[in-house]
Design a protein around this motif. Structure first.
Motif, PDB file in Angstrom:
ATOM      1  N   HIS A 245      41.332  42.358  50.805  1.00 22.36           N
ATOM      2  CA  HIS A 245      41.820  41.019  51.153  1.00 22.36           C
ATOM      3  C   HIS A 245      41.176  40.467  52.417  1.00 22.36           C
ATOM      4  CE1 HIS A 245      44.740  38.013  52.733  1.00 22.36           C
ATOM      5  NE2 HIS A 245      44.733  37.624  51.477  1.00 22.36           N
ATOM      6  N   ASP A 246      40.932  41.312  53.402  1.00 17.34           N
ATOM      7  CA  ASP A 246      40.423  40.857  54.695  1.00 17.34           C
ATOM      8  C   ASP A 246      38.945  41.177  54.898  1.00 17.34           C
ATOM      9  OD1 ASP A 246      42.893  39.799  55.481  1.00 17.34           O
ATOM     10  OD2 ASP A 246      43.594  41.770  56.135  1.00 17.34           O
ATOM     11  N   ILE A 247      38.208  41.427  53.829  1.00 16.75           N
ATOM     12  CA  ILE A 247      36.768  41.656  53.905  1.00 16.75           C
ATOM     13  C   ILE A 247      36.054  40.415  53.373  1.00 16.75           C
ATOM     14  CG2 ILE A 247      34.831  43.040  53.072  1.00 16.75           C
ATOM     15  CD1 ILE A 247      36.713  45.423  52.923  1.00 16.75           C
ATOM     16  N   PHE A 248      35.123  39.886  54.155  1.00  8.88           N
ATOM     17  CA  PHE A 248      34.481  38.626  53.811  1.00  8.88           C
ATOM     18  C   PHE A 248      32.994  38.835  53.533  1.00  8.88           C
ATOM     19  CE2 PHE A 248      38.147  37.727  56.464  1.00  8.88           C
ATOM     20  CZ  PHE A 248      38.812  36.768  55.715  1.00  8.88           C
ATOM     21  N   GLY A 249      32.385  37.833  52.919  1.00 11.09           N
ATOM     22  CA  GLY A 249      30.969  37.898  52.584  1.00 11.09           C
ATOM     23  C   GLY A 249      30.679  36.984  51.410  1.00 11.09           C
ATOM     24  N   PHE A 250      29.582  37.252  50.700  1.00 10.76           N
ATOM     25  CA  PHE A 250      29.161  36.401  49.591  1.00 10.76           C
ATOM     26  C   PHE A 250      29.162  37.130  48.249  1.00 10.76           C
ATOM     27  CE2 PHE A 250      27.188  34.647  53.424  1.00 10.76           C
ATOM     28  CZ  PHE A 250      27.595  33.322  53.338  1.00 10.76           C
ATOM     29  N   ASN A 251      28.819  38.442  48.240  1.00 11.55           N
ATOM     30  CA  ASN A 251      28.654  39.169  46.987  1.00 11.55           C
ATOM     31  C   ASN A 251      29.425  40.486  47.034  1.00 11.55           C
ATOM     32  OD1 ASN A 251      26.468  37.373  45.788  1.00 11.55           O
ATOM     33  ND2 ASN A 251      25.466  38.037  47.673  1.00 11.55           N
ATOM     34  N   ALA A 252      30.141  40.776  45.943  1.00  5.50           N
ATOM     35  CA  ALA A 252      30.922  42.016  45.851  1.00  5.50           C
ATOM     36  C   ALA A 252      30.755  42.621  44.470  1.00  5.50           C
ATOM     37  CB  ALA A 252      32.397  41.738  46.143  1.00  5.50           C
ATOM     38  N   MET A 253      30.744  43.948  44.415  1.00  7.98           N
ATOM     39  CA  MET A 253      30.583  44.658  43.142  1.00  7.98           C
ATOM     40  C   MET A 253      31.596  45.786  43.044  1.00  7.98           C
ATOM     41  SD  MET A 253      27.296  46.890  41.728  1.00  7.98           S
ATOM     42  CE  MET A 253      27.547  48.216  42.946  1.00  7.98           C
ATOM     43  N   GLN A 254      32.188  45.931  41.865  1.00  3.84           N
ATOM     44  CA  GLN A 254      32.999  47.097  41.534  1.00  3.84           C
ATOM     45  C   GLN A 254      32.230  47.928  40.521  1.00  3.84           C
ATOM     46  OE1 GLN A 254      37.010  46.403  40.046  1.00  3.84           O
ATOM     47  NE2 GLN A 254      37.001  48.334  38.918  1.00  3.84           N
ATOM     48  N   PHE A 255      31.986  49.203  40.861  1.00  2.00           N
ATOM     49  CA  PHE A 255      31.262  50.077  39.931  1.00  2.00           C
ATOM     50  C   PHE A 255      32.250  51.099  39.367  1.00  2.00           C
ATOM     51  CE2 PHE A 255      28.620  53.187  38.057  1.00  2.00           C
ATOM     52  CZ  PHE A 255      27.400  52.580  37.789  1.00  2.00           C
ATOM     53  N   GLY A 256      32.478  51.015  38.056  1.00  2.00           N
ATOM     54  CA  GLY A 256      33.337  51.981  37.386  1.00  2.00           C
ATOM     55  C   GLY A 256      34.801  51.590  37.386  1.00  2.00           C
ATOM     56  N   MET A 257      35.591  52.323  36.583  1.00  2.00           N
ATOM     57  CA  MET A 257      37.032  52.083  36.432  1.00  2.00           C
ATOM     58  C   MET A 257      37.287  50.604  36.119  1.00  2.00           C
ATOM     59  SD  MET A 257      38.856  54.949  36.975  1.00  2.00           S
ATOM     60  CE  MET A 257      40.400  54.651  37.794  1.00  2.00           C
ATOM     61  N   LEU A 258      36.548  50.057  35.168  1.00  2.00           N
ATOM     62  CA  LEU A 258      36.632  48.632  34.872  1.00  2.00           C
ATOM     63  C   LEU A 258      37.930  48.264  34.173  1.00  2.00           C
ATOM     64  CD1 LEU A 258      32.946  47.909  33.801  1.00  2.00           C
ATOM     65  CD2 LEU A 258      33.988  47.986  36.079  1.00  2.00           C
ATOM     66  N   GLU A 259      38.737  49.270  33.803  1.00  2.00           N
ATOM     67  CA  GLU A 259      40.071  48.985  33.278  1.00  2.00           C
ATOM     68  C   GLU A 259      40.964  48.377  34.351  1.00  2.00           C
ATOM     69  OE1 GLU A 259      38.006  52.175  31.165  1.00  2.00           O
ATOM     70  OE2 GLU A 259      38.609  51.923  33.255  1.00  2.00           O
ATOM     71  N   MET A 260      40.573  48.550  35.603  1.00  2.00           N
ATOM     72  CA  MET A 260      41.329  48.010  36.733  1.00  2.00           C
ATOM     73  C   MET A 260      40.530  46.886  37.384  1.00  2.00           C
ATOM     74  SD  MET A 260      42.426  51.665  38.426  1.00  2.00           S
ATOM     75  CE  MET A 260      43.474  50.909  39.677  1.00  2.00           C
ATOM     76  N   ASN A 261      41.174  45.770  37.634  1.00  2.00           N
ATOM     77  CA  ASN A 261      40.533  44.648  38.324  1.00  2.00           C
ATOM     78  C   ASN A 261      40.804  44.813  39.815  1.00  2.00           C
ATOM     79  OD1 ASN A 261      39.393  42.300  39.208  1.00  2.00           O
ATOM     80  ND2 ASN A 261      40.786  40.939  38.116  1.00  2.00           N
ATOM     81  N   LEU A 262      39.951  45.553  40.480  1.00  2.28           N
ATOM     82  CA  LEU A 262      40.184  45.895  41.882  1.00  2.28           C
ATOM     83  C   LEU A 262      39.669  44.829  42.841  1.00  2.28           C
ATOM     84  CD1 LEU A 262      39.287  49.700  41.708  1.00  2.28           C
ATOM     85  CD2 LEU A 262      41.541  48.623  41.559  1.00  2.28           C
TER      86      LEU A 262
END
Length: 241
Positions: A31-48
């Motif tokens: 929630h408190d991490i900012f920037g422009f691009n983010a990636m989740q690798f793996g465990m795609l059953e969860m929307n982290l």
């Protein structure tokens, strides 16, 4: 080993319990991490990443997601991502250290990585020793939190936060999980480092990099731009006379 093979296990009572515990930690951290691009690798059953305020977010995996690749071979340029989530990615990587190296390569300076993994020094680790080979998730790497922290330090990451979750023993049935719900609360307080899952937030540091900050403590302009009076020495007074 493949993290995609966890899909069936995640539908079991124990898998659902793990998802509920980890979702809370990821939601709070991103929630408190900012920037422009983010990636989740793996465990795609969860929307982290759903609680993240970063504008461009995408999923990646070995055989699913917007980007499909191995975790230790990311087809991304250097200094691309501001945030990388790796839920149990190291657990099911054939080259976990190289996976971290790739994450460091594609991350911008001051970017963040969030990792979760199975803790071998727990009741979950003991359960792993009693399991048959090839059963999920017990054939995961089960890397210790200390080892992961050492790898991160070697890659110039600074640990921002670390904790444990899933303090309840890995019972299979929902009735046992419900009966021992109090164990989770007691475990977090009485034996915090014995949780079945570790959780780490780290920031990428760059040696020799110095952030330029405004000189807020500089002298302020005087009222009406009048010069500040100074004291005259005895010698100056004699010359004036």
């Amino acid at each position: 080993m493949s993290i995609d093979n966890l899909q069936q296990w995640l539908t079991t009572p124990l898998g659902i319990y793990l998802q509920e515990q980890e979702q809370v930690l990821f939601d709070q951290a991103v929630h408190d991490i900012f920037g422009f691009n983010a990636m989740q690798f793996g465990m795609l059953e969860m929307n982290l990443l759903h609680n993240s305020r970063i504008p461009y977010k995408f999923n990646a995996g070995i055989s699913a997601g917007a980007l499909q690749c191995e975790s230790h071979k990311l087809p991304l340029p250097e200094s691309t991502l501001d945030l990388i989530l790796m839920p149990h990615t190291l657990d099911f990587s054939e080259h976990p250290h190289q996976t971290l190296r790739e994450a460091a390569r594609v991350m911008v300076p001051e970017g963040h990585i969030i990792i979760s993994g199975f803790n071998p020094l727990s009741s979950w680790g003991i359960r792993r020793l009693a399991s048959e080979s090839g059963t999920y998730p017990w054939d995961a790497n089960f890397l210790s939190l200390m080892r992961v922290k050492d790898w991160l330090a070697l890659l110039d990451f600074e640990i921002v936060d670390s904790s444990m979750t899933c303090h309840m023993p890995p019972f299979k049935s929902a009735s046992w999980l419900g009966r021992y719900s109090m164990v989770e609360r007691l475990g977090a307080r009485l034996w915090p480092m014995m949780g079945g899952v570790y959780f780490v937030v780290a920031k990428k540091r760059v040696l020799g990099m110095r952030l330029i900050k405004p000189a807020w403590k500089g002298s302020r302009l005087k009222a009406n731009l009048l010069p500040t009076p100074t004291q005259r020495t005895d010698t100056q007074k004699q010359h004036e006379q």
